[in-house]
Design a protein around this motif. Structure first.
Motif, short mmCIF file in Angstrom:
data_model
loop_
_atom_site.label_atom_id
_atom_site.label_comp_id
_atom_site.label_asym_id
_atom_site.label_seq_id
_atom_site.Cartn_x
_atom_site.Cartn_y
_atom_site.Cartn_z
N LYS A 120 60.05 25.08 9.95
CA LYS A 120 59.34 23.80 10.07
C LYS A 120 59.04 23.14 8.74
N GLY A 121 59.05 23.93 7.67
CA GLY A 121 58.73 23.38 6.35
C GLY A 121 59.90 23.54 5.40
N VAL A 122 59.87 22.78 4.30
CA VAL A 122 60.98 22.80 3.35
C VAL A 122 60.47 23.02 1.94
N TRP A 123 61.22 23.83 1.21
CA TRP A 123 60.96 24.08 -0.20
C TRP A 123 61.81 23.12 -1.04
N LEU A 124 61.20 22.53 -2.06
CA LEU A 124 61.93 21.67 -2.99
C LEU A 124 62.23 22.46 -4.26
N SER A 125 63.48 22.60 -4.59
CA SER A 125 63.85 23.30 -5.83
C SER A 125 63.18 22.62 -7.01
N GLU A 126 62.45 23.41 -7.79
CA GLU A 126 61.72 22.92 -8.97
C GLU A 126 60.80 21.75 -8.64
N ARG A 127 60.43 21.65 -7.36
CA ARG A 127 59.51 20.61 -6.87
C ARG A 127 59.97 19.20 -7.26
N VAL A 128 61.28 19.03 -7.37
CA VAL A 128 61.83 17.71 -7.70
C VAL A 128 61.80 16.85 -6.44
N TRP A 129 61.14 15.71 -6.54
CA TRP A 129 60.95 14.81 -5.40
C TRP A 129 61.47 13.43 -5.73
N GLU A 130 62.14 12.81 -4.75
CA GLU A 130 62.50 11.40 -4.85
C GLU A 130 62.12 10.73 -3.54
N PRO A 131 61.77 9.44 -3.58
CA PRO A 131 61.16 8.78 -2.41
C PRO A 131 62.03 8.72 -1.16
N ASN A 132 63.35 8.90 -1.29
CA ASN A 132 64.21 8.82 -0.11
C ASN A 132 64.31 10.15 0.64
N TYR A 133 63.67 11.19 0.16
CA TYR A 133 63.81 12.52 0.76
C TYR A 133 63.41 12.58 2.24
N PRO A 134 62.31 11.94 2.67
CA PRO A 134 61.90 12.13 4.07
C PRO A 134 62.99 11.83 5.09
N SER A 135 63.84 10.85 4.82
CA SER A 135 64.83 10.46 5.83
C SER A 135 65.79 11.60 6.14
N PHE A 136 66.28 12.32 5.11
CA PHE A 136 67.22 13.40 5.43
C PHE A 136 66.52 14.73 5.70
N LEU A 137 65.30 14.92 5.17
CA LEU A 137 64.56 16.14 5.50
C LEU A 137 64.17 16.14 6.98
N CYS A 138 63.79 14.99 7.48
CA CYS A 138 63.46 14.88 8.91
C CYS A 138 64.69 15.09 9.78
N GLU A 139 65.84 14.67 9.29
CA GLU A 139 67.07 14.84 10.07
C GLU A 139 67.36 16.31 10.34
N VAL A 140 66.95 17.19 9.41
CA VAL A 140 67.16 18.62 9.59
C VAL A 140 66.12 19.20 10.55
N GLY A 141 65.02 18.47 10.76
CA GLY A 141 63.98 18.94 11.67
C GLY A 141 62.72 19.44 10.99
N TYR A 142 62.61 19.24 9.69
CA TYR A 142 61.42 19.69 8.98
C TYR A 142 60.22 18.81 9.34
N LYS A 143 59.04 19.44 9.34
CA LYS A 143 57.80 18.74 9.64
C LYS A 143 56.94 18.52 8.40
N TYR A 144 57.14 19.36 7.37
CA TYR A 144 56.31 19.21 6.17
C TYR A 144 57.07 19.66 4.94
N VAL A 145 56.55 19.25 3.78
CA VAL A 145 57.15 19.58 2.50
C VAL A 145 56.03 19.91 1.52
N ILE A 146 56.34 20.75 0.54
CA ILE A 146 55.39 21.13 -0.51
C ILE A 146 55.78 20.43 -1.80
N VAL A 147 54.83 19.76 -2.44
CA VAL A 147 55.10 19.12 -3.73
C VAL A 147 53.97 19.46 -4.70
N ASP A 148 54.18 19.12 -5.96
CA ASP A 148 53.18 19.41 -6.97
C ASP A 148 52.05 18.40 -6.91
N ASP A 149 50.85 18.83 -7.28
CA ASP A 149 49.74 17.86 -7.31
C ASP A 149 49.97 16.81 -8.40
#
Length: 724
Positions: A120-149
């Motif tokens: 249900k959750g996804v790990w981001l390698s080196e916590r690298v985040w870009e704003p378009n991520y939710p669209s394809f993370l949701c396609e896989v079925g993930y419900k949540y993601v962990i990012v840095d504060d």
């Protein structure tokens, strides 16, 4: 009065780079992975979230059945959840979305198969985040993601408000976002467990919806420094507060025995608490990564400013908005990283083209299994570790770069094999492909045959930056330039040891210098007297004849006379001919006679030399590297060590990688049959001085052979490189 509560999700991240040494897997398993999982198992009321890179999870399945058995038992009793991510731990922003989704599904399928758990959750390698991520993370079925504060601070959200989850979206697809708690990350396991408990007490509140997310690399709990003793050996833990008790079981005991700490998984947090609000996060990673990615001169300034503001209570508002660099800029900072990345994309396009052909000809089903193997080779080459450099060796670890090239050349060989079958092509071939390979708007050239790939960059001094020997899936130009790093300034006392390069270590780079010694060439501290070294060469010939290919490049340059600093024009040509396993290189130069400037030319010819770089890389054990020349009798021990700096007059050089059974042989000829003994060969190792998690290290990056020729009014030299 209502008792204060804090929710404590704990996440452990288990990762090893693709093709890391087998002994490393075993060592880390013994010191960290096994004792950590056994410790978690001893506390059934402790809730923990785990993440495994796919290649490491496969290793556990194949080699550690008792370890997998413990995880299955914890999964069955509802103690753990396992989150997903890219199978080989890629940075999603630098690989196509199709590949990200495929890698994520591959890992989720393995977790479901082995443990019966829905991811249900996804790990981001080196916590690298870009704003378009939710669209394809949701396609896989993930419900949540962990990012840095750190991601949240950049939006103006305070540290206190990072004690809640948020929700974000892209293209209308929503994803819950959990900020990692920075204080806990720095406290564990470096400070006594009481420090972490005291911190948790300070952020607990009566409402009970605050979340302090603790994440840690599993390796941090047992491999880094003395953490194995701190974490698992009674008597070796922190004396203050813990009385020497082992950190991990002591901390876990505190968590399960403390009423106001709610041990919880992240999925349970999603189900129990609503998001605090909608948030849109900028491109980001953790704070240190944003510093490491900066080009060295800027990084020095940024690091000083960050430290100054972070420690100044009057600068906290400014510090909140202090942002460093953007992860993708590692592809600019390290051209070798960009080289691997663009090769991955290039080989991937070959595979897409092959797939389209197979679909068109209704032959995809026949080759489906082989196509899957090729994709897996490409996915392995997307593993993030060797594309950057920070606390760990990263791009400086030559065996990880070798792994990337090995998998990509494997993929190319498999693609070629299928193409030959489908199109009834001959086994032997050669082609010349002009393209902007580096994506810098300038044309590069690739020569491809069944034996070799030769990559040329005319705009960077007319150099060769990759040579793949395909029978062994081996890039013999997998060298790394000794780039200046910000941390080099910390070791001024060892400045003689720290050698850095002014230009990328590519083949055919032309240097002009006085009669300098081996050490000056080795340290790249000689005075350069021409602009041939990085000039933009023009392609004047590009032709294929039978099974040979010829590229010729030309440059009108200037050479500076040493004493007067006057410049004199020179025309230089580099001709590269590829046939079978040989690369023939012809270097031509000519000084035009200019009236009234004869004296300047005379001094240039008397005092200056032309040097041509021929770097190369061997991947085996350096103790099994050897070299020889029929013009040199080397009686030193160990006999003919390749990594010893050496110079001699001669026209022949041969090097061996004993572990891979690979040899390179150079033969030099003077086409004008003059001064045949005037060629001098300088050989020295390319050793980078890099900071890693094991401290400062001298890391082998290859060998440079520099051929020195005497400048003449007109000259022509021929070098034949044979690869076997």
């Amino acid at each position: 009065m209502t008792e204060k509560i804090i929710n404590l999700p704990i996440v452990f991240h288990f990762h090893q780079p693709v093709d890391n040494y087998p002994w490393v897997f075993e060592d880390v398993y013994e010191k960290s992975y096994e004792p950590l999982i056994k410790s978690i198992f001893q506390f059934p009321d402790l809730k923990v979230t785990l993440h495994f890179s796919g290649n490491l999870l496969e290793w556990f399945i194949d080699n550690k059945p008792e370890f997998i058995s413990l995880i299955k038992k914890m999964a069955k009793r509802g103690q753990i959840e396992i989150i997903g991510g890219g199978f080989y731990e890629p940075i999603y922003s630098i690989i196509p979305v199709r590949d990200s989704i495929a890698q994520m599904r591959k890992l989720s399928d393995l977790i479901k198969k082995e443990f019966g758990l829905e991811v249900k959750g996804v790990w981001l390698s080196e916590r690298v985040w870009e704003p378009n991520y939710p669209s394809f993370l949701c396609e896989v079925g993930y419900k949540y993601v962990i990012v840095d504060d750190n991601h949240f601070r950049a939006t103006g959200i305070s540290q206190e408000d990072t004690l809640y989850s948020y929700i974000t979206e892209d293209e209308g697809k929503s994803l819950r976002v959990f900020p990692i708690n920075e204080p806990l990350r720095y406290l564990t396991p470096w400070k006594p467990t009481t420090f972490s408990i005291d911190y948790l007490k300070s952020v607990a509140d009566e409402k009970g919806d605050r979340i302090a997310l603790l994440i840690s690399d599993a390796e941090k709990m047992g491999v880094w420094g003395t953490t194995h003793q701190i974490c698992y050996v009674d008597g070796e833990g922190h004396q203050e507060g813990d009385d020497g008790k082992a950190f991990i079981p002591t901390f876990f005991k505190h968590v399960v025995m403390t009423d106001w700490i709610n041990s919880i998984t992240l999925s349970e947090c999603v189900n129990k608490f609503t998001a605090k609000g909608l948030v849109y996060l900028p491109t980001s990673s953790y704070d240190k990564m944003e510093e490491w990615v900066l080009l060295t001169p800027i990084r020095k300034k940024f690091a000083a400013l960050r430290k100054k503001w972070k420690d100044d209570p009057n600068k906290q508002d400014e510090y909140m908005f202090l942002k460093g660099g953007f992860w993708r800029y590692f592809l600019v900072k390290y051209p070798e990283s960009n080289n691997m990345h663009k090769k991955m994309l290039y080989v991937r396009e070959k595979l897409i083209s092959l797939e389209n052909t197979l679909y068109k000809n209704s032959k995809f089903t026949k080759y489906e299994g082989e196509i899957a193997k090729i994709w897996d080779e490409i996915y392995k080459a997307q593993c993030n570790d060797c594309y950057w450099h920070g606390l760990f060796g990263g791009v400086y670890l030559q065996f990880l770069r070798f792994s990337v090239y090995n998998h990509l050349i494997n993929a190319e060989n498999l693609i070629n094999s299928i193409n030959q079958k489908v199109h009834s092509l001959p086994n032997k071939y050669i082609s010349i492909i002009p393209l902007d390979f580096n994506k810098d708007s300038k044309e590069d050239i690739i020569i491809e045959s069944e034996l070799l790939n030769i990559y040329l960059n005319p705009s960077d001094g007319g150099t060769i930056f990759e040579i793949d020997y395909k029978p062994k899936s081996y890039n013999i130009l997998n060298t790394l330039t000794r780039w200046p790093e910000a941390y080099h300034d910390d070791f001024e006392a060892e400045s003689e040891k720290i050698m850095t390069d002014r230009y990328r270590r590519s083949m055919l780079r032309a240097r002009v210098f006085r009669d300098v010694n081996l050490n000056e060439l080795h340290s790249d501290k000689y005075e350069e007297h021409a602009n041939l070294i990085d000039g933009e060469y023009e392609i004047i010939k590009n032709e294929k004849s039978g099974l040979s290919a010829v590229i010729e490049m030309s440059f009108n340059g200037l050479i500076r006379e040493p004493d007067s600093n006057e410049h004199y024009p020179i025309e230089i040509d580099k001709k590269i001919k590829v046939m079978n396993n040989e690369i023939e290189i012809i270097l031509k130069g000519r000084f035009r006679e200019i009236p009234n400037r004869e004296t300047v030319l005379k001094r240039i010819l008397e005092e200056l030399f032309l040097g041509i770089d021929f770097p190369f890389f061997f991947n085996g054990d350096p103790n099994n590297f050897r070299w020889e020349s029929h013009q040199v009798l080397d009686t030193r021990e160990p006999k003919n060590s390749l990594l010893d700096a050496f110079e001699y007059s001669g026209t022949h050089f041969k090097a061996f990688d004993g572990d891979y059974g690979l040899s390179l042989e150079f033969q030099i000829e003077n086409e004008l049959k003059e001064d045949s003994n005037s060629v001098k060969i300088f050989k020295f190792p390319i050793i980078a001085y890099a900071f890693t998690d094991e401290g400062y290290q001298e890391i082998y990056q290859g060998v440079n052979m520099l051929l020195r020729f005497k400048l003449k009014k007109e000259f022509e030299y021929r070098v034949i490189l044979k690869i076997v």
